[in-house]
Write an enzyme that holds these catalytic residues in place. Structure first.
Site, short mmCIF file in Angstrom:
data_model
loop_
_atom_site.label_atom_id
_atom_site.label_comp_id
_atom_site.label_asym_id
_atom_site.label_seq_id
_atom_site.Cartn_x
_atom_site.Cartn_y
_atom_site.Cartn_z
N ARG A 3 -49.85 8.84 80.28
CA ARG A 3 -49.21 9.39 81.48
C ARG A 3 -48.88 8.30 82.52
O ARG A 3 -48.21 8.59 83.50
CB ARG A 3 -50.12 10.44 82.13
CG ARG A 3 -50.30 11.70 81.29
CD ARG A 3 -51.17 12.70 82.01
NE ARG A 3 -51.44 13.89 81.22
CZ ARG A 3 -50.68 14.96 81.16
NH1 ARG A 3 -49.56 14.99 81.87
NH2 ARG A 3 -51.00 16.00 80.42
N ARG A 24 -51.34 30.80 82.62
CA ARG A 24 -52.14 29.79 83.31
C ARG A 24 -51.89 29.86 84.82
O ARG A 24 -50.78 30.17 85.26
CB ARG A 24 -51.77 28.39 82.81
CG ARG A 24 -52.24 28.13 81.38
CD ARG A 24 -51.69 26.83 80.87
NE ARG A 24 -52.19 26.51 79.55
CZ ARG A 24 -51.62 25.64 78.72
NH1 ARG A 24 -50.51 25.02 79.08
NH2 ARG A 24 -52.13 25.41 77.53
N ARG A 76 -46.11 19.49 89.82
CA ARG A 76 -46.30 18.80 88.55
C ARG A 76 -45.08 17.96 88.19
O ARG A 76 -45.21 16.85 87.67
CB ARG A 76 -46.59 19.83 87.45
CG ARG A 76 -47.95 20.48 87.60
CD ARG A 76 -48.05 21.80 86.84
NE ARG A 76 -47.93 21.61 85.41
CZ ARG A 76 -47.79 22.62 84.55
NH1 ARG A 76 -47.71 23.87 84.99
NH2 ARG A 76 -47.73 22.39 83.25
#
Length: 217
Positions: free
Chosen positions: A90, A162, A173
């Site tokens: 990431r 979720r 995000r």
């Protein structure tokens, strides 16, 4: 055939769905960092206990610990015939560490599959996404409905949404992705490993395109 693969793309681009189909078709091991953390914590391994301490306190797991977990996972025998790495790296630090550890265990990254996707489409996909509580199989209220509403086709477990699968959370995000993860595309492009695919064409076409690409190498 290229078999040691990193899957990249923003949240909701279809990485999990593509990984499932590639895993079944090519008999590769799908490694999701989220699943990897949950497994280590459940098994109470030393690294799992350390990761749990960070997560329980609301902190991000440090790169060093994440890298150690990935190295341990990639070293297992089920990765001998190839793997799909989803959710890692990431950051550039993680990418550089992955290159090093992959060479150490003689399983170098052979290609990076990146799924491009329009932001409005990402929001539609994310808000309609459902996941099995037991096995993690992915579904969607529009495009991947289960045979029985609310029930997983694979294991019969309950499906749920979720907490962060909503427009507000997705924007956060996506910003994190732009800031931290998207620069990795340049890193892998410079190494000649990056291959982009347009996820707007649908999973069936993407799957065929990726299979053709992997088979041609």
């Amino acid at each position: 055939m290229l078999k040691n693969i990193v899957l990249m793309g923003p949240p909701g681009a279809g990485k999990g769905t593509l990984a499932t189909r590639l895993r079944e078709e090519l008999k590769l091991t799908h490694i999701s960092t989220g699943d990897m953390f949950r497994e280590a914590i459940k098994n109470e391994t030393p690294l799992g206990k350390e990761a749990k301490a960070y997560l329980d306190s609301g902190n991000l797991v440090p790169d060093e610990l994440t890298i150690a977990l990935v190295k341990e996972r990639l070293s297992r025998s089920d990765c001998e015939n190839g793997f799909l790495l989803d959710g890692f790296p990431r950051t550039l630090v993680q990418a550089e560490a992955l290159d090093k550890l992959a060479k150490e265990i003689n399983r170098p990254i052979e290609t990076v599959i990146n799924l491009d996707c329009d932001q409005n489409e990402l929001i539609r996909r994310i808000s309609g996404r459902r996941v099995c509580k037991n096995c993690g199989a992915p579904y969607h209220v529009d495009t991947m409905k289960p045979k029985v509403e609310g029930v997983c086709d694979v294991c019969g477990g309950p499906l749920y949404q979720r907490a962060d699968d909503n427009e507000e959370a997705l924007k956060v995000r996506l910003q994190h992705y732009v800031n931290s993860t998207k620069p990795l595309l340049d890193y892998y492009r410079d190494k000649g490993l990056l291959k982009n695919f347009d996820s707007l064409v649908g999973i069936a076409r993407i799957f065929d395109e990726v299979i053709n690409f992997l088979s041609s190498k």
